[in-house]
Design a protein around this motif. Sequence first.
Motif, PDB file in Angstrom:
ATOM      1  N   THR A 193     -10.946  -9.398  29.613  1.00  0.00           N
ATOM      2  CA  THR A 193     -10.964  -7.965  29.857  1.00  0.00           C
ATOM      3  C   THR A 193     -10.214  -7.289  28.714  1.00  0.00           C
ATOM      4  OG1 THR A 193      -8.859  -7.765  31.054  1.00  0.00           O
ATOM      5  CG2 THR A 193     -10.789  -8.475  32.325  1.00  0.00           C
ATOM      6  N   ARG A 194     -10.193  -5.954  28.738  1.00  0.00           N
ATOM      7  CA  ARG A 194      -9.488  -5.225  27.685  1.00  0.00           C
ATOM      8  C   ARG A 194      -8.008  -5.590  27.656  1.00  0.00           C
ATOM      9  NH1 ARG A 194     -10.524   0.595  30.337  1.00  0.00           N
ATOM     10  NH2 ARG A 194     -12.552  -0.396  30.392  1.00  0.00           N
ATOM     11  N   PHE A 195      -7.455  -6.018  28.795  1.00  0.00           N
ATOM     12  CA  PHE A 195      -6.045  -6.398  28.856  1.00  0.00           C
ATOM     13  C   PHE A 195      -5.779  -7.739  28.171  1.00  0.00           C
ATOM     14  CE2 PHE A 195      -6.654  -3.473  32.355  1.00  0.00           C
ATOM     15  CZ  PHE A 195      -5.522  -2.669  32.290  1.00  0.00           C
ATOM     16  N   ASP A 196      -6.804  -8.546  28.021  1.00  0.00           N
ATOM     17  CA  ASP A 196      -6.646  -9.868  27.418  1.00  0.00           C
ATOM     18  C   ASP A 196      -6.619  -9.818  25.898  1.00  0.00           C
ATOM     19  OD1 ASP A 196      -6.649 -11.709  29.716  1.00  0.00           O
ATOM     20  OD2 ASP A 196      -8.675 -10.957  30.054  1.00  0.00           O
ATOM     21  N   ILE A 197      -7.300  -8.857  25.300  1.00  0.00           N
ATOM     22  CA  ILE A 197      -7.486  -8.829  23.854  1.00  0.00           C
ATOM     23  C   ILE A 197      -6.248  -8.232  23.187  1.00  0.00           C
ATOM     24  CG2 ILE A 197      -8.968  -8.049  21.976  1.00  0.00           C
ATOM     25  CD1 ILE A 197     -11.187  -7.691  24.134  1.00  0.00           C
ATOM     26  N   PRO A 198      -5.487  -9.006  22.451  1.00  0.00           N
ATOM     27  CA  PRO A 198      -4.236  -8.496  21.878  1.00  0.00           C
ATOM     28  C   PRO A 198      -4.396  -7.220  21.060  1.00  0.00           C
ATOM     29  CG  PRO A 198      -4.273 -10.886  21.722  1.00  0.00           C
ATOM     30  CD  PRO A 198      -5.634 -10.461  22.226  1.00  0.00           C
ATOM     31  N   LEU A 199      -5.445  -7.132  20.245  1.00  0.00           N
ATOM     32  CA  LEU A 199      -5.600  -5.965  19.376  1.00  0.00           C
ATOM     33  C   LEU A 199      -5.862  -4.684  20.164  1.00  0.00           C
ATOM     34  CD1 LEU A 199      -5.672  -5.204  16.327  1.00  0.00           C
ATOM     35  CD2 LEU A 199      -8.167  -5.408  16.459  1.00  0.00           C
ATOM     36  N   PHE A 200      -6.314  -4.804  21.404  1.00  0.00           N
ATOM     37  CA  PHE A 200      -6.664  -3.624  22.194  1.00  0.00           C
ATOM     38  C   PHE A 200      -5.465  -3.000  22.904  1.00  0.00           C
ATOM     39  CE2 PHE A 200     -11.508  -4.300  23.012  1.00  0.00           C
ATOM     40  CZ  PHE A 200     -11.710  -4.347  21.643  1.00  0.00           C
ATOM     41  N   TRP A 201      -4.257  -3.554  22.716  1.00  0.00           N
ATOM     42  CA  TRP A 201      -3.132  -3.082  23.519  1.00  0.00           C
ATOM     43  C   TRP A 201      -2.870  -1.574  23.407  1.00  0.00           C
ATOM     44  CZ3 TRP A 201       1.425  -0.818  21.847  1.00  0.00           C
ATOM     45  CH2 TRP A 201       1.695  -0.884  20.474  1.00  0.00           C
ATOM     46  N   VAL A 254       1.227  -6.478  30.954  1.00  0.00           N
ATOM     47  CA  VAL A 254      -0.202  -6.481  30.651  1.00  0.00           C
ATOM     48  C   VAL A 254      -0.620  -5.296  29.791  1.00  0.00           C
ATOM     49  CG1 VAL A 254      -0.789  -7.787  32.712  1.00  0.00           C
ATOM     50  CG2 VAL A 254      -0.847  -5.281  32.794  1.00  0.00           C
ATOM     51  N   HIS A 255       0.339  -4.439  29.397  1.00  0.00           N
ATOM     52  CA  HIS A 255      -0.052  -3.331  28.522  1.00  0.00           C
ATOM     53  C   HIS A 255       0.906  -3.118  27.353  1.00  0.00           C
ATOM     54  CE1 HIS A 255       2.344   0.509  29.802  1.00  0.00           C
ATOM     55  NE2 HIS A 255       3.102  -0.539  29.834  1.00  0.00           N
ATOM     56  N   GLU A 283       0.662   3.251  17.489  1.00  0.00           N
ATOM     57  CA  GLU A 283       1.666   3.152  18.550  1.00  0.00           C
ATOM     58  C   GLU A 283       1.327   4.203  19.613  1.00  0.00           C
ATOM     59  OE1 GLU A 283       4.200   4.473  20.308  1.00  0.00           O
ATOM     60  OE2 GLU A 283       4.921   2.515  20.979  1.00  0.00           O
ATOM     61  N   PRO A 284       1.071   3.791  20.869  1.00  0.00           N
ATOM     62  CA  PRO A 284       0.513   4.728  21.857  1.00  0.00           C
ATOM     63  C   PRO A 284       1.411   5.897  22.211  1.00  0.00           C
ATOM     64  CG  PRO A 284       1.038   2.595  22.864  1.00  0.00           C
ATOM     65  CD  PRO A 284       1.152   2.415  21.390  1.00  0.00           C
TER      66      PRO A 284
END
Length: 624
Positions: free
Chosen positions: A36-44, A74-75, A410-411
């Motif tokens: 899922t989107r939570f698994d992909i490191p670059l998508f954090w 997870v985020h 950085e979010p």
Amino acid sequence: MTRRLVDSGRSVLLLEAGQATQYDIGGRDYFGGPITRFDIPLFWPSISRYPEYHWQGFNQLNVLQVKGLGGCGVHNAMLYVRCLQEDIRRWNMSSEGWSWSTVLQAYKSLENYVPSTVSEQRHGIPDFHGTGGARTLTTSRPVVVDPVSKEFISAAVQAGLKEVVDFNAPGPGARVGVGYYHFNIKDGTRDSAARRFLAPLLHHGAGVDVEEREQEASKTSTRPLLSLELGAEAHKILLQSTGGGSGLKAVGVEYSQGGVMKRAFLKTRENGEVQEALSVIVAAGAILTPKVLMVSGIGPASELKKADIPLKKHAPLVGKKLQDHPAVGLIFKVGPALAAKYPSAYSIGSHWNNYIAAIESSRSGHAVPPLDFGVLGTPGFSAGGFLASPYARSPSEPDIQLTVFPMVSEPHLIKESKEPLQKNTSDTAQGTMVEDHRMLITLSLLHVDGTYEVTLNHSNPHAVPVLSLPPGSTEYLSRRDIMALSWAVKQVRYIAATPPLSNLTLGELTPGRGVEGSELQQWIRDNVVSNSHWVGTVSMGPTHSMGGKKSNSDSSDDTSVLDSRMRVRGVTNLRVADSSVMPSIPNGNVHSTVVMIASRAADMIIADYKAEKDRWKYKSLLRR
């Protein structure tokens, strides 16, 4: 903590207000494979843009409070930075289970460190790292390094800073300098505590059919000892009077799920009494945990009166001393030579295909070289540093953390982006840029004089709480805080003006090279953002002796909400185990310390349960 308690034979009801996130713990937002989107490191960074996975409605600040199974693990950016020995010493509970040796052992027991340097591969890993098995989190240096980090480290060393091999090495001053971070990533996937510890207890995970995954919505436990309820928001703790009304005990929790109000109760003995070692454990984080306590009637009497909540236990420090690592960001324009090393839009497709192939191969049990996961298996940044400003507690204890992002990703800064001051007088040929590549260096203050408070929304106490400055305060950052960040800005500018980085960038965009002195200080006040490293609102403190007997009901509510075993003072069967228990904020990212605290909480709960079980057996024998 849940895994440890279940493995010890304890029955656990786990309430999660949000939904499943990562694939292995039931997440359903899958991306063309078992992820899922939570698994992909670059998508954090992009996770912050999905409101359904975050609490909404905060009155101010750029609060990113995750609402999903796994919490902040997870985020976040997956950084693995431990606290310092000085942090634990400052907690002042070394004789009560919080000595540095005990804490270090807890860190090690949770870690599976992957050696990455030549020295580690030849001579073995340092003894302060752990090499555990299945019940550990993988930590390692980045295998794929972003295009900026190497140049930044070279420039920082040229500017006189020390290169640090391991930011987690203990010892005075060992952290001060620049280097590569460690991350919780395994086989190209975020290695969160939830994925590592909860997944084996749940139906979901590798090899589960998609249709089966869709059908299982809330209860996903394979063990009768664990009941997981998703979409279950805790409303309040159910309390009863004890000892003729002189004390309190927690007996259960009231929560809502699917629009229905429900209750869950602790198990009782045959005589109807709740066992003392059984607990309601609150782990909602440093912002929401104090809200749950106050709505339940535990908190400052004046605050509960304003919200028209009956007072059960006056605990004046609930919600107080909310601490964070406030940050500002400097943005630089990237020159063509460095920009050419960035992945282009044309290469994203091949990166994605290679990544999915590597994930599927790894999930099938094949050994996949770390490089095969590519940039998608990384958080997109690699390096940072820790500096001790002239305003630090000591030259060996850094008060500034800087992190280098090849892009403005950085979010917190994305969420609160403001127009830069138009003071940039760079005379470089910016028109030669093919694309507008920008790099970001964030500066976080590690020891902050200022704090916030968490109070209830008086018109709707069950809504998200209100964050505000303490009464009498008009500024969050003190003059010392401002001066420390101003000093850090100057250090970053010096590094950026040093080769090789100076040859690869085209000037400072934010705040702009001409912003200095009082104007820079004002820019810091206007542009400081949260890091969401929230801690300290339900702090623990030493458990004082009463006639030689340890008690959680000692009259020390004016110094801490909890005792050293994370029990709410004056309330039996009630504990807190999250970032809110920290008496003071650690040096650096807090997530590894939160996981360590959860592990220590499990140790204490299991030990207390055994001790009570032995006492109950002894009493039974006496009655015979």
